[in-house]
Design an enzyme around this catalytic site. Structure first.
Site, PDB file in Angstrom:
ATOM      1  N   GLU A  61      -2.680   5.885  -8.830  1.00 61.60           N
ATOM      2  CA  GLU A  61      -3.596   6.154  -7.721  1.00 61.60           C
ATOM      3  C   GLU A  61      -3.052   7.269  -6.838  1.00 61.60           C
ATOM      4  O   GLU A  61      -1.905   7.189  -6.394  1.00 61.60           O
ATOM      5  CB  GLU A  61      -3.788   4.875  -6.893  1.00 61.60           C
ATOM      6  N   GLU A 100      -5.174  -1.581 -10.852  1.00 61.32           N
ATOM      7  CA  GLU A 100      -3.794  -1.755 -11.326  1.00 61.32           C
ATOM      8  C   GLU A 100      -3.727  -2.418 -12.696  1.00 61.32           C
ATOM      9  O   GLU A 100      -2.873  -2.081 -13.520  1.00 61.32           O
ATOM     10  CB  GLU A 100      -2.983  -2.588 -10.324  1.00 61.32           C
ATOM     11  N   PHE A 150       2.723   0.373  -4.325  1.00 55.69           N
ATOM     12  CA  PHE A 150       3.734  -0.434  -3.622  1.00 55.69           C
ATOM     13  C   PHE A 150       4.132  -1.551  -4.575  1.00 55.69           C
ATOM     14  O   PHE A 150       3.285  -2.085  -5.289  1.00 55.69           O
ATOM     15  CB  PHE A 150       3.155  -1.057  -2.341  1.00 55.69           C
ATOM     16  N   ASP A 207       4.644  -4.507  -4.069  1.00 55.10           N
ATOM     17  CA  ASP A 207       3.866  -5.713  -3.780  1.00 55.10           C
ATOM     18  C   ASP A 207       2.637  -5.821  -4.683  1.00 55.10           C
ATOM     19  O   ASP A 207       2.168  -6.910  -4.978  1.00 55.10           O
ATOM     20  CB  ASP A 207       3.398  -5.664  -2.326  1.00 55.10           C
ATOM     21  N   PHE A 208       2.097  -4.672  -5.099  1.00 47.31           N
ATOM     22  CA  PHE A 208       0.861  -4.703  -5.896  1.00 47.31           C
ATOM     23  C   PHE A 208       1.132  -5.017  -7.364  1.00 47.31           C
ATOM     24  O   PHE A 208       0.213  -5.097  -8.166  1.00 47.31           O
ATOM     25  CB  PHE A 208       0.095  -3.372  -5.806  1.00 47.31           C
ATOM     26  N   HIS A 232       3.378  -5.142   1.934  1.00 48.17           N
ATOM     27  CA  HIS A 232       3.757  -3.755   1.616  1.00 48.17           C
ATOM     28  C   HIS A 232       5.255  -3.518   1.774  1.00 48.17           C
ATOM     29  O   HIS A 232       5.680  -2.385   1.981  1.00 48.17           O
ATOM     30  CB  HIS A 232       3.039  -2.763   2.536  1.00 48.17           C
TER      31      HIS A 232
HETATM   32  C1  LIG Z   1      -4.210  -3.509  -4.996  1.00 46.47           C
HETATM   33  C2  LIG Z   1      -3.973  -2.334  -4.144  1.00 46.47           C
HETATM   34  N1  LIG Z   1      -3.903  -1.109  -4.708  1.00 46.47           N
HETATM   35  C3  LIG Z   1      -3.694  -0.015  -3.959  1.00 46.47           C
HETATM   36  C4  LIG Z   1      -3.545  -0.127  -2.611  1.00 46.47           C
HETATM   37  C5  LIG Z   1      -3.288   1.102  -1.762  1.00 46.47           C
HETATM   38  N2  LIG Z   1      -4.513   1.438  -1.035  1.00 46.47           N
HETATM   39  C6  LIG Z   1      -4.722   0.994   0.211  1.00 46.47           C
HETATM   40  S1  LIG Z   1      -6.224   1.412   0.773  1.00 46.47           S
HETATM   41  C7  LIG Z   1      -6.607   2.220  -0.642  1.00 46.47           C
HETATM   42  C8  LIG Z   1      -7.940   2.886  -0.776  1.00 46.47           C
HETATM   43  C9  LIG Z   1      -9.048   1.927  -0.638  1.00 46.47           C
HETATM   44  O1  LIG Z   1     -10.252   2.590  -0.797  1.00 46.47           O
HETATM   45  P1  LIG Z   1     -11.612   1.875  -0.483  1.00 46.47           P
HETATM   46  O2  LIG Z   1     -11.656   0.532  -1.124  1.00 46.47           O
HETATM   47  O3  LIG Z   1     -12.710   2.805  -0.807  1.00 46.47           O
HETATM   48  O4  LIG Z   1     -11.551   1.598   1.088  1.00 46.47           O
HETATM   49  P2  LIG Z   1     -11.423   2.652   2.268  1.00 46.47           P
HETATM   50  O5  LIG Z   1      -9.961   2.918   2.471  1.00 46.47           O
HETATM   51  O6  LIG Z   1     -12.172   3.858   1.880  1.00 46.47           O
HETATM   52  O7  LIG Z   1     -12.000   1.954   3.451  1.00 46.47           O
HETATM   53  C10 LIG Z   1      -5.562   2.142  -1.552  1.00 46.47           C
HETATM   54  C11 LIG Z   1      -5.562   2.748  -2.877  1.00 46.47           C
HETATM   55  C12 LIG Z   1      -3.595  -1.427  -2.052  1.00 46.47           C
HETATM   56  N3  LIG Z   1      -3.402  -1.617  -0.739  1.00 46.47           N
HETATM   57  N4  LIG Z   1      -3.825  -2.494  -2.824  1.00 46.47           N
END
Ligand SMILES: Cc1ncc(C[n+]2csc(CCOP(=O)(O)OP(=O)(O)O)c2C)c(N)n1
Lengths: 320, 322
Positions: free
Chosen positions: B28, B59, B82, B84-85, B128
């Protein structure tokens, strides 16, 4: 559906509260006063506001890493939220959670969440409990466009569909997941199309129009309360800020940003209120001023609150 | 050449990508965005979208696809943003990547790397900030490497990519900006070899990842108090260089194990068990562990500070042995 003056002014107050809370969080973060990550909801206020206006304290929501708006719209208390952003003992999570994990179980807020897509099965479970207990409560799951690519989305929609659970999945399509455009991360342009795969209704609405969101949510929530099962609502909106504070968002096209800033949901609602003569400019200024004061009071509460004591690290791990 | 830990890790990846066209990176925001902490910045511009692949937030599919791609002849490096994921893609790690070769009677090769940052220190709270290495060391069929300094970040990245097994490569968030001398060009640090970071004669401090600089600082303080501490950086947890640990304990007679992960079921327990089993005669004092308490990682700065093992806590633990 009739949208009364009171209702519309109520929407306005909620949206302005979310905006001002977040502008303050932005300022405090930049000044180095808030630890951790802060993800702002600025520009998306109409979604949380329009959806939660249909809910009571008995209903549940699950939120995301971008959760301040959902929490405020569901009735979360500003002082307790602000204290949590500061990591104070008086905060919603006693300083243990921070921005990404604020919850108020008494208000049915089952938490912001640091794990993208984690709220979908949790909302499904809360809806299962509502149905099991034969209450007429419902659960709403807020999630992003990016999150709708997680397996949890697909598994939850399917399970909720076959069990006819009272849950509404609200996809906040702000067009990006961190740096990745929706155009790149999926082949459908309307995420609501995915509902068809699970045999449930799916609609797309203008997520910057609070009335449109309110009406679509009202229909889906009534359907859920009646026992007719889940729905998916996609709200097209725009994250005005970076993914997290400090993100220069070089991946966004400036024209795109400029175009969406024109569609900011708050001035848009102001215009409507003025046109309908539901409020004068002075009325709106007054709401803004009062809201700003409430936010200042919350900041003061937070700043005057004690830090947790180091021994508190060990508490709250297990119940009983 | 002076580089940060993140730059060194990236350089290791770069060199291997140039060497072997089957190596690619997927995850990502690894493309133009350059990774959540900028760890892979510039690689997209250098290698293009075919080899630096932005994925959806999926993931399970990220790690699962790497299993398939590796079995089919590529050498994927995937990022989980991270540590954690990792829970999100646990089946792909636990039951697929780790088991395939064995279950197939040795008839599969899985040259894949999962890169992931661990650790607290940023106020990023319970979802995290975790150090979950112990979970993965419990699973046969995968290797776990956790470099603590820039040169190792580069050399172990190369080794992980060249390894024919699934390797979990854990980078510590608080180390990403740390500078050090790093060899240019091809450079490999073999998986499975610990390093004596600082020689000493009175006590052995075994640490890894983010705890190595803290152990080194503690050793420095102890030196001022006439206690000579030998600091061992494990670098790799599985396979473990137990000879290095036993040799050192043979010299010092005392052992303190330091890890950022929670105490119970932590990898420190494994090291203590090995030393108790194979080096009981070498010990002049009980084995001590300095770890985080058995709680999730808290958010507030004061709480996080109380949670994380510190130089002071290490010094205190060492002194209890004399
Ligand atoms: C399982 C997981 N993968 C990756 C992340 C890192 N991460 C945090 S927010 C995000 C983007 C989320 O996008 P979206 O669902 O469109 O929500 P937005 O941030 O646009 O509100 C990512 C990849 C995470 N927190 N949890």
């Amino acid at each position: 559906m009739e949208i009364t003056k009171e209702k519309l002014l109520g929407f306005y107050k909620t949206m302005v509260t979310i905006r001002k809370f977040e502008e303050k969080a932005c300022e405090l973060f930049a000044a180095g006063k808030l630890p951790g990550f802060v993800h702002l909801y600025i520009g998306e206020e109409a979604v949380a506001t329009g959806v939660c206006a249909n809910l009571t304290d008995k209903d549940f929501i699950t939120s995301t890493h971008r959760g301040h708006g959902h929490l405020i719209a569901k009735g979360g208390k500003l002082d307790l939220m602000m204290a949590e952003l500061f990591g104070k003992a008086t905060g919603y999570c006693k300083g243990k959670g921070g921005s990404m994990h604020i919850a108020d179980v008494d208000l049915g807020i089952l938490g912001a969440n640091g794990i993208v897509g984690a709220g979908q099965p949790i909302a499904t479970g809360a809806a299962f409990a509502c149905k099991y207990k034969k209450s007429d409560a419902v659960a709403v799951c807020f999630h992003g466009d990016g999150a709708s690519n997680r397996g949890t989305f697909h598994e939850s929609l399917n399970m909720a569909a076959i069990f006819k659970l009272p849950v509404v999945f609200v996809c906040e399509n702000n067009m990006y997941g961190i740096s990745i455009s929706q155009k790149y991360h999926m082949n459908v342009s309307d995420i609501s199309d995915r509902a068809a795969a699970y045999g449930i209704p799916g609609v797309t609405v203008d997520g910057n129009d609070v009335v449109a969101v309110y009406e679509a949510a009202a229909e889906a929530i009534q359907r859920a309360r009646k026992g007719d099962g889940p729905s998916l609502i996609e709200c097209k909106t725009w994250r005005q800020k970076g993914h997290f504070e400090g993100d220069p968002q070089s991946y966004k096209k400036p024209e795109e940003q400029a175009e969406w800033l024109q569609k900011d949901p708050i001035p848009r609602l102001e215009k409507k209120l003025l046109e309908l003569k539901y409020a004068t400019k002075a009325d709106l200024d007054k709401i803004q001023g009062e809201t700003a004061q409430k936010i200042e009071a919350a900041v003061k509460f937070a700043q005057n609150s004690p830090d947790p004591s180091p021994e508190d690290v060990l508490t709250d791990v297990l119940a009983g | 050449m002076k580089m940060t830990y993140a730059e060194a890790m990236r350089d290791g990846l770069r060199v291997e990508m140039k060497r072997d066209p089957n190596v690619y990176l997927a995850g990502e925001d690894v493309g133009p965005f350059g990774g959540c902490f900028g760890q892979v910045a510039g690689l997209y511009q250098e290698f293009g979208p075919g080899r630096i692949v932005d994925t959806p937030i999926s993931e399970t599919a990220i790690v699962g696809h790497a299993v398939g791609a590796a079995a089919a002849g590529l050498r994927p490096v995937v990022e989980i943003m991270f540590m954690d994921f990792m829970g999100v893609c646990m089946d792909e790690i636990l039951n697929q990547a780790a088991k395939m070769r064995y279950m197939f009677g040795g008839k599969a090769k899985l040259p894949m790397v999962i890169r992931t940052p661990c650790g607290g220190g940023l106020g990023a709270a319970a979802q995290h900030s975790q150090c979950l290495e112990a979970l993965f060391t419990h699973i046969p069929g995968i290797k776990v490497v956790m470099p603590a300094e820039p040169a190792d970040a580069k050399g172990l990245m190369a080794a992980a990519i060249r390894d024919d097994n699934p390797v979990i490569y854990v980078e510590h968030k608080m180390l990403l900006g740390v500078q050090g001398e790093v060899p240019e060009g091809e450079f490999v640090v073999p998986i499975g070899q610990a390093a004596v970071k600082r020689p000493g004669s009175d006590v052995t401090i075994v640490a890894w990842s983010g705890m190595v600089p803290k152990a080194a600082a503690a050793a420095e303080t102890l030196a001022g108090e006439e206690i000579s501490a030998e600091v061992i950086d494990l670098r790799t947890l599985t396979p473990l260089d137990k000879d290095c640990i036993l040799k050192s304990v043979g010299k010092t007679g005392r052992l303190v194990i330091v890890h950022e992960a929670n105490l119970t079921g932590g990898f420190g327990g494994e090291i203590a068990a090995i030393v108790a089993d194979e080096g009981f005669d070498l010990l002049n004092a009980p084995i001590k562990r300095v770890t985080a308490p058995d709680t999730p990682v808290p958010f507030a700065t004061v709480l996080e500070k109380a949670y994380l093992p510190s130089e002071e806590k290490i010094v205190r633990a060492v002194k209890e042995l004399f």
